[in-house]
Structure formats: C-alpha cells, structure tokens
Design a protein around this motif. Structure first.
Motif, PDB file in Angstrom:
ATOM      1  N   ALA A  66       0.524  -1.200   0.595  1.00  0.00           N
ATOM      2  CA  ALA A  66       0.009  -0.108  -0.083  1.00  0.00           C
ATOM      3  C   ALA A  66       0.612   1.129   0.388  1.00  0.00           C
ATOM      4  O   ALA A  66       0.804   2.228  -0.497  1.00  0.00           O
ATOM      5  N   ALA A  67       1.739   1.264   0.869  1.00  0.00           N
ATOM      6  CA  ALA A  67       2.727   2.711   0.392  1.00  0.00           C
ATOM      7  C   ALA A  67       3.948   2.476  -1.207  1.00  0.00           C
ATOM      8  O   ALA A  67       3.221   3.471  -0.843  1.00  0.00           O
ATOM      9  N   ASP A  68       4.365   2.130  -1.104  1.00  0.00           N
ATOM     10  CA  ASP A  68       4.665   1.697  -2.603  1.00  0.00           C
ATOM     11  C   ASP A  68       3.273   2.539  -3.397  1.00  0.00           C
ATOM     12  O   ASP A  68       3.922   3.187  -4.375  1.00  0.00           O
ATOM     13  N   ASN A  69       2.374   2.081  -3.521  1.00  0.00           N
ATOM     14  CA  ASN A  69       1.548   2.312  -4.236  1.00  0.00           C
ATOM     15  C   ASN A  69       1.511   3.487  -4.812  1.00  0.00           C
ATOM     16  O   ASN A  69       0.822   4.412  -5.514  1.00  0.00           O
ATOM     17  N   THR A  70       1.286   3.904  -3.233  1.00  0.00           N
ATOM     18  CA  THR A  70       0.770   4.992  -2.980  1.00  0.00           C
ATOM     19  C   THR A  70       1.216   6.157  -3.270  1.00  0.00           C
ATOM     20  O   THR A  70       1.276   7.418  -3.554  1.00  0.00           O
ATOM     21  N   LEU A  71       2.721   6.273  -2.776  1.00  0.00           N
ATOM     22  CA  LEU A  71       3.575   6.622  -2.891  1.00  0.00           C
ATOM     23  C   LEU A  71       4.069   6.627  -4.625  1.00  0.00           C
ATOM     24  O   LEU A  71       3.960   8.020  -4.905  1.00  0.00           O
ATOM     25  N   THR A  72       4.212   5.698  -5.557  1.00  0.00           N
ATOM     26  CA  THR A  72       4.011   6.203  -6.528  1.00  0.00           C
ATOM     27  C   THR A  72       3.277   6.770  -7.470  1.00  0.00           C
ATOM     28  O   THR A  72       3.215   7.822  -8.513  1.00  0.00           O
ATOM     29  N   PHE A  73       1.464   6.908  -7.114  1.00  0.00           N
ATOM     30  CA  PHE A  73       0.338   7.199  -7.528  1.00  0.00           C
ATOM     31  C   PHE A  73       0.814   9.043  -7.601  1.00  0.00           C
ATOM     32  O   PHE A  73       0.321   9.699  -8.035  1.00  0.00           O
ATOM     33  N   ALA A  74       0.720   9.474  -6.449  1.00  0.00           N
ATOM     34  CA  ALA A  74       1.248  10.622  -4.919  1.00  0.00           C
ATOM     35  C   ALA A  74       2.447  10.646  -6.686  1.00  0.00           C
ATOM     36  O   ALA A  74       1.771  12.607  -6.982  1.00  0.00           O
ATOM     37  N   ALA A  75       3.424  10.768  -7.255  1.00  0.00           N
ATOM     38  CA  ALA A  75       4.195  11.239  -7.288  1.00  0.00           C
ATOM     39  C   ALA A  75       4.390  10.978  -8.853  1.00  0.00           C
ATOM     40  O   ALA A  75       4.762  12.117  -9.741  1.00  0.00           O
ATOM     41  N   ALA A  76       2.810  10.700  -9.464  1.00  0.00           N
ATOM     42  CA  ALA A  76       2.493  10.197 -10.746  1.00  0.00           C
ATOM     43  C   ALA A  76       1.618  11.555 -11.202  1.00  0.00           C
ATOM     44  O   ALA A  76       1.819  12.597 -11.720  1.00  0.00           O
ATOM     45  N   THR A  77       1.410  11.988  -9.789  1.00  0.00           N
ATOM     46  CA  THR A  77       0.727  13.507 -10.239  1.00  0.00           C
ATOM     47  C   THR A  77       1.598  14.891 -10.540  1.00  0.00           C
ATOM     48  O   THR A  77       1.057  16.185 -10.832  1.00  0.00           O
ATOM     49  N   ALA A  78       2.840  14.848 -10.020  1.00  0.00           N
ATOM     50  CA  ALA A  78       4.117  15.950 -10.008  1.00  0.00           C
ATOM     51  C   ALA A  78       4.351  15.092 -11.639  1.00  0.00           C
ATOM     52  O   ALA A  78       5.265  15.979 -12.121  1.00  0.00           O
ATOM     53  N   LEU A  79       4.296  13.787 -11.734  1.00  0.00           N
ATOM     54  CA  LEU A  79       5.870  13.405 -12.922  1.00  0.00           C
ATOM     55  C   LEU A  79       4.994  12.728 -14.009  1.00  0.00           C
ATOM     56  O   LEU A  79       6.080  11.954 -14.667  1.00  0.00           O
ATOM     57  N   GLY A  80       3.601  12.328 -13.996  1.00  0.00           N
ATOM     58  CA  GLY A  80       2.795  11.619 -15.169  1.00  0.00           C
ATOM     59  C   GLY A  80       2.687  10.823 -14.499  1.00  0.00           C
ATOM     60  O   GLY A  80       3.480  10.199 -13.651  1.00  0.00           O
ATOM     61  N   PRO A  81       2.460   9.581 -15.451  1.00  0.00           N
ATOM     62  CA  PRO A  81       1.549   7.927 -15.087  1.00  0.00           C
ATOM     63  C   PRO A  81       3.082   7.711 -15.110  1.00  0.00           C
ATOM     64  O   PRO A  81       2.862   6.358 -14.591  1.00  0.00           O
ATOM     65  N   ALA A  82       3.592   7.178 -15.981  1.00  0.00           N
ATOM     66  CA  ALA A  82       5.169   6.421 -16.721  1.00  0.00           C
ATOM     67  C   ALA A  82       6.273   6.523 -15.516  1.00  0.00           C
ATOM     68  O   ALA A  82       6.729   6.914 -15.804  1.00  0.00           O
ATOM     69  N   VAL A  83       6.112   6.437 -14.235  1.00  0.00           N
ATOM     70  CA  VAL A  83       6.774   6.603 -13.402  1.00  0.00           C
ATOM     71  C   VAL A  83       6.718   4.899 -12.061  1.00  0.00           C
ATOM     72  O   VAL A  83       5.947   3.497 -12.884  1.00  0.00           O
ATOM     73  N   LEU A  84       7.999   4.469 -11.832  1.00  0.00           N
ATOM     74  CA  LEU A  84       8.461   3.463 -11.578  1.00  0.00           C
ATOM     75  C   LEU A  84       9.172   4.022  -9.741  1.00  0.00           C
ATOM     76  O   LEU A  84       9.761   5.045 -10.110  1.00  0.00           O
ATOM     77  N   THR A  85       8.626   3.110  -8.595  1.00  0.00           N
ATOM     78  CA  THR A  85       9.990   3.710  -7.540  1.00  0.00           C
ATOM     79  C   THR A  85      11.456   2.979  -7.330  1.00  0.00           C
ATOM     80  O   THR A  85      11.416   2.032  -8.207  1.00  0.00           O
ATOM     81  N   GLY A  86      11.836   4.299  -7.542  1.00  0.00           N
ATOM     82  CA  GLY A  86      13.448   3.948  -7.041  1.00  0.00           C
ATOM     83  C   GLY A  86      13.550   3.710  -5.725  1.00  0.00           C
ATOM     84  O   GLY A  86      15.212   3.149  -5.222  1.00  0.00           O
ATOM     85  N   GLY A  87      12.730   3.511  -4.748  1.00  0.00           N
ATOM     86  CA  GLY A  87      12.739   2.699  -3.492  1.00  0.00           C
ATOM     87  C   GLY A  87      12.434   3.491  -2.469  1.00  0.00           C
ATOM     88  O   GLY A  87      11.367   4.606  -2.138  1.00  0.00           O
ATOM     89  N   PHE A  88      12.118   2.391  -1.435  1.00  0.00           N
ATOM     90  CA  PHE A  88      11.528   3.866   0.087  1.00  0.00           C
ATOM     91  C   PHE A  88      11.763   2.752   0.765  1.00  0.00           C
ATOM     92  O   PHE A  88      12.252   1.669   1.291  1.00  0.00           O
ATOM     93  N   SER A  89      11.179   3.275   2.050  1.00  0.00           N
ATOM     94  CA  SER A  89      11.643   2.680   3.597  1.00  0.00           C
ATOM     95  C   SER A  89      10.421   3.134   4.209  1.00  0.00           C
ATOM     96  O   SER A  89       9.062   4.003   3.920  1.00  0.00           O
TER      97      SER A  89
END
Length: 149
Positions: A66-89
């Motif tokens: 849930a954290a991984d996906n939600t972080l990625t969706f939040a980032a997509a609001t700034a970077l666009g939909p084609a994004v990948l997680t680089g890392g998370f803790s």
C-alpha cells in the motif's frame, strides 16, 4: 503505473484507478484509489482474513504494498503516469487491526528526474476511529522508454 503513456488524455482519478486495476496484485488485494491529484493520492483496502498474518494483524507485506503504490501514485501527479519506484522505507508503528487500511501519500519535492514522497498508513476500526500504524518515504522516477510487458 507504467501502462499509461505520458502526454495522453488527462491522468485523473478514473485513469489512476484503471492503472491500479491493470496490476494483478492490486486486484488480488482489492485496492482502490480514493483520491488522486494536486500532489497526493489515497489508496484504500478493505481488511479481510486473507490479508492477515498469524496474530490477526494486517500482514506487513500488505502495508508495504500500500505504501509503495500510494507513493508512486502521488508522484505521478507531479511526474506523469509513466513512473517507477526507485526505493522506499517503511516504519511499522503499531499492529494494524481494523476494517479498512488507508494509505495517504503526498509529494514532498519533485523535479524532472525524481519525486520524493511521504505516506501515512492508517486503519479504521469498527467504531470508525482512525489510527496511524506505519509511515513510509520513497523516491519515484519517470520511466525512460516504453514499458515492457
């Protein structure tokens, strides 16, 4: 997330849910996007027996998902939909018990090459009370080139 092409139709709540639904694991846990846009995203999962560990708490892997996906969706609001997680803790603060898991993420800082995001994970109990059970932070990067299927 990488299934949608940047520069296509607006990436809104409906498109975000479509992207989530295209992930087989997201369908398995029955995740849904409750909010999307303006530098943030919220993902919800109804807690059921299949998502618990042996002591009756939500499995840490479900919280991490849930954290991984939600972080990625939040980032997509700034970077666009084609994004990948680089890392998370993730830091687990207390056992997750309740009826609904809610992950709320927001962009802390975004540039052209990455976005740093933060996520609070909470559970809603049977009485409707909400308690934070984990926090996460991650870096998300734009996908360079077409997504491999």
């Amino acid at each position: 997330m990488a299934g949608a092409e940047q520069g296509s139709a607006a990436f809104d709540l409906g498109a975000a849910q479509e992207a989530l639904d295209s992930q087989p694991f997201s369908r398995l846990v029955r995740a849904r996007i409750a909010a999307f846009g303006s530098g943030g995203a919220t993902l919800e999962i109804d807690i059921r027996e299949e998502l618990l560990q042996q002591h009756g708490f939500v499995h840490g892997g479900v919280l991490a998902y849930a954290a991984d996906n939600t972080l990625t969706f939040a980032a997509a609001t700034a970077l666009g939909p084609a994004v990948l997680t680089g890392g998370f803790s993730i830091q687990y603060l207390r056992p997750a018990r309740g009826r609904t898991l809610i992950a709320r993420a927001e962009v802390v800082q975004a540039g052209r090459r990455q976005a740093v995001c933060r996520c609070d994970l909470s559970v809603i109990d049977e009485d409707g009370a909400e308690r934070v059970c984990a926090v996460a932070q991650g870096t998300v990067m734009p996908l360079n080139g077409p997504a491999d299927r």
